[in-house]
Design a protein around this motif. Structure first.
Motif, short mmCIF file in Angstrom:
data_model
loop_
_atom_site.label_atom_id
_atom_site.label_comp_id
_atom_site.label_asym_id
_atom_site.label_seq_id
_atom_site.Cartn_x
_atom_site.Cartn_y
_atom_site.Cartn_z
N UNK A 57 16.67 -9.85 46.45
CA UNK A 57 17.68 -8.34 45.41
C UNK A 57 18.01 -7.34 45.11
N UNK A 58 17.33 -6.52 46.08
CA UNK A 58 17.46 -5.18 46.56
C UNK A 58 18.32 -5.43 47.22
N UNK A 59 19.24 -5.75 48.33
CA UNK A 59 20.08 -5.67 48.85
C UNK A 59 21.25 -5.66 49.21
N UNK A 60 22.34 -5.26 49.47
CA UNK A 60 23.51 -5.20 48.97
C UNK A 60 24.92 -5.83 49.52
N UNK A 61 25.90 -6.25 49.93
CA UNK A 61 26.70 -6.12 51.19
C UNK A 61 28.57 -6.26 50.36
N UNK A 62 28.66 -4.84 51.30
CA UNK A 62 29.71 -5.34 50.06
C UNK A 62 30.70 -5.20 51.57
N UNK A 63 32.25 -5.80 51.62
CA UNK A 63 33.47 -5.87 52.52
C UNK A 63 34.81 -5.56 52.37
N UNK A 64 35.08 -4.62 52.73
CA UNK A 64 36.74 -4.26 51.90
C UNK A 64 37.37 -4.09 53.49
N UNK A 65 37.97 -5.16 53.74
CA UNK A 65 38.70 -5.42 54.88
C UNK A 65 38.11 -5.83 56.25
N UNK A 66 37.99 -4.63 57.04
CA UNK A 66 37.34 -4.94 57.92
C UNK A 66 35.91 -3.68 57.91
N UNK A 67 35.65 -2.94 56.37
CA UNK A 67 35.03 -2.09 56.69
C UNK A 67 33.46 -3.46 55.79
N UNK A 68 32.05 -3.07 56.38
CA UNK A 68 31.30 -3.97 56.10
C UNK A 68 30.34 -2.90 55.83
N UNK A 69 29.75 -3.06 54.16
CA UNK A 69 28.95 -1.65 53.95
C UNK A 69 27.14 -2.49 53.28
N UNK A 70 26.37 -2.43 53.69
CA UNK A 70 25.17 -2.87 53.81
C UNK A 70 24.42 -1.89 53.23
N UNK A 71 23.38 -1.81 52.33
CA UNK A 71 22.76 -1.06 51.33
C UNK A 71 21.45 -2.21 50.84
N UNK A 72 20.04 -0.59 50.80
CA UNK A 72 18.58 -1.31 50.30
C UNK A 72 18.29 -0.71 49.60
N UNK A 73 17.22 -0.86 48.54
CA UNK A 73 16.55 -0.11 48.06
C UNK A 73 15.37 -0.37 48.21
N UNK A 74 13.96 0.02 48.56
CA UNK A 74 13.03 0.21 48.73
C UNK A 74 12.02 0.45 47.45
N UNK A 75 11.29 -0.34 46.29
CA UNK A 75 11.00 1.03 45.15
C UNK A 75 9.42 0.77 45.30
N UNK A 76 8.97 1.82 44.64
CA UNK A 76 7.44 2.55 44.95
C UNK A 76 6.64 2.12 44.50
N UNK A 77 5.79 0.81 45.03
CA UNK A 77 4.98 0.52 43.71
C UNK A 77 3.54 1.38 43.58
N UNK A 78 3.55 2.43 42.44
CA UNK A 78 1.71 2.92 42.18
C UNK A 78 1.21 2.25 41.27
N UNK A 79 0.16 2.10 42.40
CA UNK A 79 -0.83 1.16 42.16
C UNK A 79 -1.98 1.83 42.92
N UNK A 80 -2.38 2.93 41.75
CA UNK A 80 -3.14 3.63 43.08
C UNK A 80 -4.76 3.09 41.13
N UNK A 81 -5.56 2.57 42.11
CA UNK A 81 -7.32 2.42 41.07
C UNK A 81 -8.04 3.90 40.41
N UNK A 82 -9.35 3.79 39.93
CA UNK A 82 -9.01 4.67 38.55
C UNK A 82 -10.36 5.09 39.88
N UNK A 83 -10.84 6.08 39.67
CA UNK A 83 -11.20 6.91 41.57
C UNK A 83 -10.95 6.85 42.62
N UNK A 84 -9.47 6.40 42.75
CA UNK A 84 -8.95 6.77 44.35
C UNK A 84 -8.14 7.55 44.34
#
Length: 138
Positions: A57-84
């Motif tokens: 769901x974070x990957x996007x493909x766009x087609x414009x004539x002969x031009x193909x663009x692929x983009x993707x985003x990885x989101x940072x997961x903030x999972x720091x436990x207490x004392x860590x």
């Protein structure tokens, strides 16, 4: 007198080895690059793009004539436990994108995409070339 600093290279090596990885020259510090393979047959282009760790769901493909663009985003997961505390993080978070121009226009209606095990597979059918015709003058 000059300022002399006493260093113990062995101690620094061990400290660096156990606390953080040693950086070697030539390491890729910019983040990952999207690697693609593009193949062509008579009817279509086939693209395989490596996107490990991405969600479809974070990957996007766009087609414009002969031009193909692929983009993707990885989101940072903030999972720091207490004392860590985080000593070092080397996983890449952010956006990666790639665009390329193919030799022929793409038929967007017939294009398909599949994402499995970190590899995006695109089947991009070629658009039939427009037939030129000569007009007769009355």
């Amino acid at each position: 007198m000059s300022n002399l600093i006493r260093r113990d290279p062995f101690n620094e090596l061990l400290r660096g080895f156990f606390v953080r990885p040693v950086d070697f020259p030539g390491d890729d510090l910019e983040g990952p690059k999207m690697r693609v393979d593009i193949k062509e047959d008579t009817a279509a282009y086939r693209v395989h793009a490596e996107l490990p760790g991405m969600k479809k769901e974070d990957i996007h493909v766009h087609i414009d004539g002969p031009v193909v663009s692929i983009s993707a985003e990885r989101k940072q997961e903030k999972e720091v436990k207490e004392g860590e505390r985080v000593l070092r993080t080397e996983r890449y978070f952010g956006t990666v994108s790639r665009s390329f121009q193919l030799g022929q226009d793409i038929d967007e209606g017939g294009a398909s995409a599949k994402f499995s095990e970190g590899v995006l597979e695109l089947v991009l059918p070629k658009k039939a070339p427009v037939q030129t015709r000569k007009l007769s003058i009355d």
